[in-house]
Design an enzyme around this catalytic site. Structure first.
Site, mmCIF file in Angstrom:
data_model
loop_
_atom_site.group_PDB
_atom_site.id
_atom_site.type_symbol
_atom_site.label_atom_id
_atom_site.label_comp_id
_atom_site.label_asym_id
_atom_site.label_seq_id
_atom_site.Cartn_x
_atom_site.Cartn_y
_atom_site.Cartn_z
ATOM 1 N N GLU A 177 0.846 -1.202 0.000
ATOM 2 C CA GLU A 177 0.000 0.000 0.000
ATOM 3 C C GLU A 177 0.880 1.249 0.000
ATOM 4 O O GLU A 177 0.647 2.210 0.740
ATOM 5 C CB GLU A 177 -0.932 0.006 1.218
ATOM 6 C CG GLU A 177 -1.824 -1.223 1.301
ATOM 7 C CD GLU A 177 -2.727 -1.223 2.532
ATOM 8 O OE1 GLU A 177 -3.942 -1.429 2.376
ATOM 9 O OE2 GLU A 177 -2.208 -1.009 3.648
ATOM 10 N N CYS A 189 -10.795 0.487 7.580
ATOM 11 C CA CYS A 189 -10.268 1.783 8.012
ATOM 12 C C CYS A 189 -10.899 2.944 7.245
ATOM 13 O O CYS A 189 -11.079 4.033 7.811
ATOM 14 C CB CYS A 189 -8.753 1.811 7.851
ATOM 15 S SG CYS A 189 -8.165 1.323 6.216
#
Length: 605
Positions: free
Chosen positions: A300, A394
């Site tokens: 990521e 998230c």
């Protein structure tokens, strides 16, 4: 009671609280309303179904069972509590306040007597398991989000119950970490921002000092000594020596935002200068045209300079949110309009694409291209379409807290003026603002008496005027009057990329005002994967599509260079044939109808 997101008086600009700024209409008010009426209530339901609330109840001694979900499960609860607090401050509601208080009581009951709190660690590992794998355990990360929720709650509701938990937890951290104590850092920053804001709220200097220690501890081998590659965790180079961001994109920008807070409150100009260099390098070499951050699915992470693939872009929604938070703090520190420009680009594109027009479906990942017939090989893949929740959730509560607190990013003050950074319909102290921005470039501001106002003129706004007088693009235009009319020209733009961005060399994209546009299959007869764009000025047209967006119509051609069989032959050229119309919609609005091919960048026709 101040409800500012960042309550600092140390920068070139001072933030305003929610009582001073209120969005009342235009583009953003309906989105805030949907966030409050639909997303936040359904978000609590999703947390219930996913087991996050179950964990906290077990840690509080309510019920029986085992911990469910990821190690950082508590953090999503705290982001939801923060969102709910900002929403209550925006639109007080007794039912929402009851939800906040009931959940806060569970969190308080889950806290250990010495202040420690992390339900998953408590349930799976007991007291002896604390901080044993801090590089992956997210214990400070969860603590940071709890502290941020507590600050929002006291500022918006006046309740101190969660603040009491946060203070007890922060005192525990102060007693546990630092020189002569446990020398370790969390693998996922956010505690730095949180501790500084808790210092601003309480005046307790030890919280600021611990935040400073966590920032300064990076880059000195702590994580590497645990056997992990440090770059992923922004731990390869000391923060004040770094010249760029690297590694996991969300971790990197959260750390930078926290470091900016530290620099602001301590007056550390050397650290702030380093952060300016890092932000500028990120913005010029590692940021997508949408403001998206993070080029690699692997880790990521940020990629190398100019490594910005379109179809494999990660550009996590949380990274755009973290980028906004960092840019906001840099704006407060320096007063420079470039940071407000960056916030605008991220807000309208990289962030807003992460939530559906209904406000309750989300993208985790935000690529700039989806091929026709793409197979969703990952649960976060946009080829699934927008989703109601994720196993790693998230992004949804992060979106909720950002929309609920959006008023705080609109304007600031200095000793002699009000600065307007984002153009919304609403009230800023005694100023009233009316605008249909971003669809229309006219912004009208009225006051009961002549007031000094500094208006941000975006870098793209060549030909802008204030009360009929020309003003340069980039920077702020100062005017003192009771009636002000700003005009920002919204002529569509055809933009090209730096040729070092190999993925889009020879391509162009469409922009209008702050919006980046995308071409979706649902609007175009020709196959989007084969389209080329003729780089002439497109035409803007108001429509009833989606939420009433302005679409762009341009000329294009259908590519004819493809052939069946082996793709690599001598003499293959990127040729074009039939001329067709190309219809583009704002990038944020894609995938709200049929899911199909989409492109931001098209080859030049």
């Amino acid at each position: 009671m101040s409800s500012a997101v960042t309550k600092t008086t140390k920068g070139r600009r001072r933030p305003l609280g929610r009582g001073d700024v209120r969005i009342t209409g235009g583009f953003w008010a309906p989105r805030q309303a949907r966030n409050g009426a639909d997303a936040i209530p359904s978000g609590q339901d999703q947390l219930e179904q996913a087991g996050n609330l179950h964990n906290l109840r077990l840690a509080a001694g309510i019920g029986e069972g085992e911990a469910i979900g990821p190690i950082f499960a508590d953090s999503d609860v705290y982001k939801w509590l923060e969102a709910a607090a900002w929403e209550y401050g925006r639109n007080p509601d007794d039912e929402l306040l009851k939800r906040i208080r009931d959940l806060t009581a569970v969190v308080a009951a889950a806290q250990r007597p010495d202040g420690y709190l992390d339900s998953v660690v408590q349930l799976r590992h007991g007291d002896e398991g604390r901080y044993q794998q801090l590089v992956w355990s997210h214990e400070h990360y969860c603590a940071g989000h709890l502290i941020q929720a507590a600050v929002a709650q006291v500022r918006c509701t006046g309740d101190t119950a969660l603040l009491d938990v946060a203070v007890k937890l922060a005192d525990h951290l102060v007693a546990t970490f630092g020189d002569g104590k446990t020398v370790d850092v969390d693998g996922h920053p956010v505690i730095e921002m949180a501790l500084v804001e808790l210092y601003r709220e309480t005046g307790t200097a030890s919280y600021l000092e611990l935040a400073r220690w966590f920032v300064e501890a990076r880059g000195h081998g702590i994580i590497e000594n645990h056997g992990h590659a440090p770059a992923y965790f922004s731990d390869r180079v000391p923060v004040r020596e770094a010249t760029s961001v690297e590694g996991h994109s969300v971790r990197a920008v959260y750390l930078a935002a926290g470091a900016t807070d530290v620099a602001l409150e301590t007056g550390d100009t050397e650290l702030l200068d380093a952060l300016k260099v890092q932000f500028d390098h990120m913005w010029s070499t590692k940021t997508y045209v949408t403001g998206g951050l993070g080029a690699r699915w692997e880790g990521e992470a940020f990629g190398d300079e100019y490594e910005l693939p379109t179809d494999r872009a990660y550009a996590e929604t949380c990274a755009a949110i973290g980028g906004i938070q960092w840019a906001w703090r840099m704006l407060l520190a320096t007063g420079e309009s470039s940071y407000a420009d960056a916030i605008e680009r991220m807000l309208y594109n990289g962030f807003l694409a992460g939530v559906s027009l209904r406000g309750t479906e989300y993208f985790y990942v935000n690529p700039l291209q989806l091929r026709g017939g793409a197979f969703p090989d990952n649960g976060r893949s946009p080829a699934h379409g927008r989703r109601g929740w994720f196993d790693c959730a998230c992004c949804p509560p992060n979106i909720m807290r950002t929309l609920a607190s959006l008023d705080a990013y609109v304007a600031t003050v200095s000793d002699d003026a009000v600065q307007i950074h984002q153009y919304v319909t609403g009230d800023i102290g005694d100023l009233h603002v009316e605008t249909a921005y971003p669809w229309d470039g006219t912004v009208r501001i009225t006051a009961t008496e002549p007031t000094a106002v500094e208006l941000r003129i975006p870098g793209w706004a060549e030909g802008a005027t204030v009360n009929g007088a020309s003003v340069p693009a980039g920077g702020y235009a100062r005017v003192e009057a009771a009636e002000i009319e700003l005009h920002l020209p919204l002529t569509p733009r055809v933009v090209a990329a730096d040729p070092r961005i190999d993925a889009v060399r020879g391509c162009v994209a469409l922009e209008r005002g702050p919006l980046v546009y995308a071409v979706e299959q649902v609007d175009n007869e020709a196959e989007v994967d084969d389209l080329h764009l003729v780089p002439e000025t497109p035409v803007a047209e108001e429509t009833n599509l989606l939420d009433g967006v302005t679409v762009l119509r341009a000329q294009g051609r259908v590519g004819t260079g493809h052939r069946p069989g082996w793709s690599f032959e001598p003499g293959v050229v990127d040729s074009t044939g039939e001329q067709v119309e190309v219809v583009a919609v704002p990038y944020y609005a894609w995938a709200n109808r049929e899911l199909g091919a989409m492109r931001v960048w098209l080859p030049r026709g």
